[in-house]
Every structure is written in C-alpha cells, then in structure tokens.
Design a protein around this motif. Structure first.
Motif, short mmCIF file in Angstrom:
data_model
loop_
_atom_site.label_atom_id
_atom_site.label_comp_id
_atom_site.label_asym_id
_atom_site.label_seq_id
_atom_site.Cartn_x
_atom_site.Cartn_y
_atom_site.Cartn_z
N MET A 109 27.91 19.55 5.34
CA MET A 109 26.45 19.60 5.23
C MET A 109 25.90 18.49 4.34
SD MET A 109 23.59 20.83 5.99
CE MET A 109 22.09 20.15 5.31
N CYS A 159 19.02 18.49 12.90
CA CYS A 159 19.60 19.66 12.22
C CYS A 159 20.04 20.72 13.24
CB CYS A 159 18.59 20.29 11.26
SG CYS A 159 17.72 19.09 10.23
N CYS A 216 23.77 21.52 14.58
CA CYS A 216 24.75 22.40 13.93
C CYS A 216 24.17 23.76 13.56
CB CYS A 216 25.29 21.74 12.67
SG CYS A 216 26.23 20.24 12.99
N HIS A 217 22.87 23.93 13.68
CA HIS A 217 22.25 25.19 13.26
C HIS A 217 21.47 25.83 14.40
CE1 HIS A 217 23.27 24.75 9.03
NE2 HIS A 217 22.82 23.50 9.07
C1 HEC Z 1 27.20 18.29 11.29
C2 HEC Z 1 26.66 19.63 11.26
C3 HEC Z 1 25.41 19.88 10.44
C4 HEC Z 1 24.18 19.27 10.56
C5 HEC Z 1 23.77 18.17 11.50
C6 HEC Z 1 23.30 19.94 9.61
N1 HEC Z 1 23.98 20.91 8.94
FE1 HEC Z 1 23.20 22.19 7.56
N2 HEC Z 1 25.00 23.02 7.32
C7 HEC Z 1 26.17 22.66 7.98
C8 HEC Z 1 27.29 23.42 7.47
C9 HEC Z 1 28.73 23.33 7.92
C10 HEC Z 1 26.75 24.27 6.47
C11 HEC Z 1 27.54 25.25 5.59
C12 HEC Z 1 27.79 24.65 4.23
C13 HEC Z 1 26.75 25.04 3.22
O1 HEC Z 1 26.44 26.24 3.09
O2 HEC Z 1 26.24 24.14 2.53
C14 HEC Z 1 25.32 23.99 6.41
C15 HEC Z 1 24.42 24.63 5.58
C16 HEC Z 1 23.07 24.41 5.54
C17 HEC Z 1 22.15 25.13 4.70
C18 HEC Z 1 22.52 26.26 3.76
C19 HEC Z 1 22.72 25.69 2.37
C20 HEC Z 1 23.37 26.63 1.41
O3 HEC Z 1 22.71 27.06 0.44
O4 HEC Z 1 24.59 26.93 1.55
C21 HEC Z 1 20.90 24.62 4.95
C22 HEC Z 1 19.61 25.04 4.31
C23 HEC Z 1 21.07 23.57 5.92
N3 HEC Z 1 22.37 23.48 6.27
C24 HEC Z 1 20.01 22.82 6.40
C25 HEC Z 1 20.20 21.75 7.25
C26 HEC Z 1 19.16 20.82 7.63
C27 HEC Z 1 17.71 20.92 7.16
C28 HEC Z 1 19.70 19.92 8.45
C29 HEC Z 1 19.04 18.70 9.07
C30 HEC Z 1 18.70 17.66 8.15
C31 HEC Z 1 21.10 20.28 8.62
N4 HEC Z 1 21.36 21.37 7.87
C32 HEC Z 1 21.99 19.59 9.42
C33 HEC Z 1 26.27 21.75 8.99
C34 HEC Z 1 25.27 20.91 9.41
#
Ligand code: HEC
Length: 154
Positions: free
Chosen positions: A128, A79, A82-83
């Motif tokens: 995501m 995770c 990207c975060h």
């Molecule tokens: C390839 C890039 C990428 C990876 C790897 C990634 N994310 Fe994300 N994540 C994003 C993007 C782009 C957004 C914005 C879209 C959204 O808000 O859903 C996001 C949004 C989120 C959000 C906000 C959700 C919301 O309510 O909008 C959470 C919580 C999150 N990620 C958790 C995780 C976790 C836990 C992992 C590991 C399993 C992870 N992400 C892996 C790209 C990524």
C-alpha cells in the motif's frame, strides 16, 4: 385517671393514623410503578428518535457531493484496482477499512497523507505504501472527499 384516659385516647388515635396511613402508602407505591414504566418508555422513544435523527444526518452527509467527488478521485487514482467495495482482493475491502476507521475522517486523512500508521492489514503495508504517492498534490478537501467516500462503505 383522666390523664390515663387521655393518654390511651391519644395513643389509640396514633395507632389508628398509622394503620390508616400504611395502606395509603402502598397504594401510592403501586400507582408510582406504572408511572416509572411510562417514563422508561418515554426515554426509550426519545433514544429511538435521536438514533433516527442521527442516521438521517449520516445519510445526508454521505449524500452530499463530497462522497461522489471522493469516488471519482478514488477511481481516477487507480485505487479501485486493489480495493473493492465489499470484497477483499489485493487490498482490504472498503467496508473493512470503513469499519476499522469508524467515522474518523481525520485519522484516515492522516493515513492518506502518509502520516498515520496502517491499522487494517499492517503486514501488507509494503504494498500500500507506494500507492500513497498517487495522492501527493491533492488538496486537503480532496483527501477528505476520498476519506468520506471510503467511510461511506459501512
Ligand atoms: C497495488 C494494490 C493497491 C492499490 C493500487 C491501492 N491500495 Fe490501498 N491497500 C492495499 C493493501 C495491500 C492494503 C493493506 C495494507 C494496509 O492496511 O496498509 C491497503 C490498505 C489501504 C488502506 C487502509 C490503511 C490502514 O490503516 O491499514 C487505505 C485507507 C487504502 N489502502 C487506501 C488506498 C487509496 C486511497 C488508494 C489509491 C491511491 C489505494 N489504497 C491504492 C493495496 C492497494
């Protein structure tokens, strides 16, 4: 004649009483004002103490193993690619996510399970969404740990 005198005496007495009472009342009001101030200050101090206790509780909540465990899982599942904690990169910063979810661990866990709607950056949810597959098979406790770790970034 005697009646009139008595009447005059009585009304004179009454007037005297009223006249005497009024300044006393004013005094009372005056002395009540500082009392109210004191009560206000007490209330303020109590509120401050409560706030302090709350931050202490939050501090101990984030100091427990859950957050550390969540951090390890978060990184193990990729995770972190990207975060970042405070900067938006491919995904929103953990701080931004934490601010959007407040202290609502349940709601965030729901999102991680794929049951909730994105609220941070819905336009990029397509990026995501497939990432949630990484979390399949994790226990409720493990998902809560990840959520607690994310929400510790405020
Ligand atoms: C390839 C890039 C990428 C990876 C790897 C990634 N994310 Fe994300 N994540 C994003 C993007 C782009 C957004 C914005 C879209 C959204 O808000 O859903 C996001 C949004 C989120 C959000 C906000 C959700 C919301 O309510 O909008 C959470 C919580 C999150 N990620 C958790 C995780 C976790 C836990 C992992 C590991 C399993 C992870 N992400 C892996 C790209 C990524």
């Amino acid at each position: 004649m005697a009646m009139k005198i008595r009447y005059l005496l009585i009304s004179g007495l009454m007037l005297g009483l009223v006249a005497c009472e009024q300044p006393q009342k004013k005094e009372e009001q005056k002395s009540e004002a500082p009392k109210q101030e004191a009560v206000k200050q007490e209330v303020k101090q109590e509120a401050k103490q409560e706030a302090k206790q709350e931050t202490k509780q939050v501090a101990t909540a984030s100091a427990d193993g859950d957050v550390e465990k969540g951090k390890a899982l978060f990184n193990a599942k990729g995770c972190g690619a990207c975060h970042q904690p405070a900067a938006d990169t491919v995904g929103p910063s953990l701080k931004k996510i934490a601010q959007a979810y407040g202290n609502n661990v349940d709601k965030l866990v729901k999102f991680l399970k794929g049951e909730g709607k994105p609220i941070v950056d819905p336009a990029k949810f397509a990026v995501m969404k497939p990432q949630l597959a990484q979390l399949k098979g994790l226990s409720e406790g493990e998902l809560r740990a990840i959520a607690s770790y994310i929400l510790s970034h405020k």
